[in-house]
Write an enzyme that holds these catalytic residues in place. Structure first.
Site, mmCIF file in Angstrom:
data_model
loop_
_atom_site.group_PDB
_atom_site.id
_atom_site.type_symbol
_atom_site.label_atom_id
_atom_site.label_comp_id
_atom_site.label_asym_id
_atom_site.label_seq_id
_atom_site.Cartn_x
_atom_site.Cartn_y
_atom_site.Cartn_z
ATOM 1 N N HIS A 67 -12.965 69.743 94.338
ATOM 2 C CA HIS A 67 -12.811 70.475 93.085
ATOM 3 C C HIS A 67 -13.629 71.764 93.112
ATOM 4 C CE1 HIS A 67 -10.996 66.771 91.777
ATOM 5 N NE2 HIS A 67 -10.552 67.415 90.726
ATOM 6 N N PRO A 68 -13.101 72.789 92.480
ATOM 7 C CA PRO A 68 -13.824 74.062 92.449
ATOM 8 C C PRO A 68 -14.906 74.058 91.372
ATOM 9 C CG PRO A 68 -11.809 74.258 91.193
ATOM 10 C CD PRO A 68 -11.802 72.863 91.806
ATOM 11 N N SER A 84 -5.457 74.455 88.379
ATOM 12 C CA SER A 84 -6.853 74.715 88.016
ATOM 13 C C SER A 84 -6.999 76.039 87.274
ATOM 14 C CB SER A 84 -7.751 74.716 89.252
ATOM 15 O OG SER A 84 -7.916 73.409 89.740
ATOM 16 N N GLU A 87 -5.855 75.459 83.729
ATOM 17 C CA GLU A 87 -6.799 74.592 83.011
ATOM 18 C C GLU A 87 -8.071 75.354 82.638
ATOM 19 O OE1 GLU A 87 -4.983 70.734 85.348
ATOM 20 O OE2 GLU A 87 -6.908 71.560 86.002
ATOM 21 N N GLN A 88 -8.591 76.149 83.561
ATOM 22 C CA GLN A 88 -9.799 76.907 83.254
ATOM 23 C C GLN A 88 -9.518 78.008 82.235
ATOM 24 O OE1 GLN A 88 -12.647 77.917 86.277
ATOM 25 N NE2 GLN A 88 -12.145 76.120 87.520
ATOM 26 N N PHE A 119 -19.511 69.928 89.109
ATOM 27 C CA PHE A 119 -19.304 69.397 87.765
ATOM 28 C C PHE A 119 -17.808 69.407 87.493
ATOM 29 C CE2 PHE A 119 -18.744 70.274 83.192
ATOM 30 C CZ PHE A 119 -19.451 69.224 82.644
ATOM 31 N N ALA A 122 -12.266 67.929 82.174
ATOM 32 C CA ALA A 122 -10.887 68.314 81.836
ATOM 33 C C ALA A 122 -10.965 69.572 80.974
ATOM 34 C CB ALA A 122 -10.182 67.177 81.107
ATOM 35 N N ALA A 123 -11.019 70.713 81.642
ATOM 36 C CA ALA A 123 -11.283 71.986 80.968
ATOM 37 C C ALA A 123 -10.288 72.272 79.854
ATOM 38 C CB ALA A 123 -11.294 73.123 81.992
#
Length: 167
Positions: A67-68, A84, A87-88, A119, A122-123
């Site tokens: 994961h980033p 991702s 989501e971000q 870390f 679930a953004a």
């Protein structure tokens, strides 16, 4: 995709369709394929989660490490996966102030240093303020509790991704 189409997929088709659901960890989809047919999206997700739960601690750690960082290097260079990125962005992490960028970079650094993996949250279900609060709260957890918290967040993220992909 329709669930009937998912259940009819050959292994390579299934891997192409679902290999990226768990961030850079196609081995999960590869192992879950054998559990077809799936009666619903929940059953597919459950099969994938069981693969992770039965995986070795090293494989689980590799999944977490795949994961980033939130608003990290990949986000800044445009190399996040499409999922991702979306989501971000949903959490507003693509529009942080300079001070917020410094703060999240420091929190990312502290988390990796303390736990050995990024870390994970679930953004898209959180605001940036809530993410900062969770970062601070979870930095105080012990290593096992944080590992479990991250895996739980991975399961939540992947369920949302499957819900997006299958109707």
């Amino acid at each position: 995709l329709a669930l009937s189409a998912v259940n009819a997929m050959l292994p390579d088709e299934f891997l192409r369709a679902f290999g990226g659901v768990f961030e850079h960890s196609p081995w999960i989809a590869e192992r879950a394929w054998a559990k077809r047919p799936f009666v619903d999206v929940a059953a597919l997700h459950r099969a994938m989660v069981e693969v992770v739960q039965r995986a070795s601690p090293a494989e689980q750690l590799a999944l977490l490490c795949a994961h980033p960082d939130l608003a990290g290097k990949e986000a800044q260079t445009g190399t996040l996966t499409a999922a991702s990125t979306n989501e971000q962005q949903a959490a507003g992490l693509n529009a942080l102030s300079k001070d917020e960028m410094s703060r999240i970079a420091e929190l990312n650094r502290q988390h990796r240093e303390r736990f050995g993996f990024p870390f994970i949250i679930a953004a898209r279900l959180n605001t940036k303020d809530r993410i900062f609060t969770e970062f601070e709260r979870r930095l105080a957890l012990d290593a096992q509790a944080e590992r479990e918290a991250c895996l739980d967040q991975v399961y939540l993220i992947t369920r949302l991704r499957l819900d997006d992909a299958i109707r």
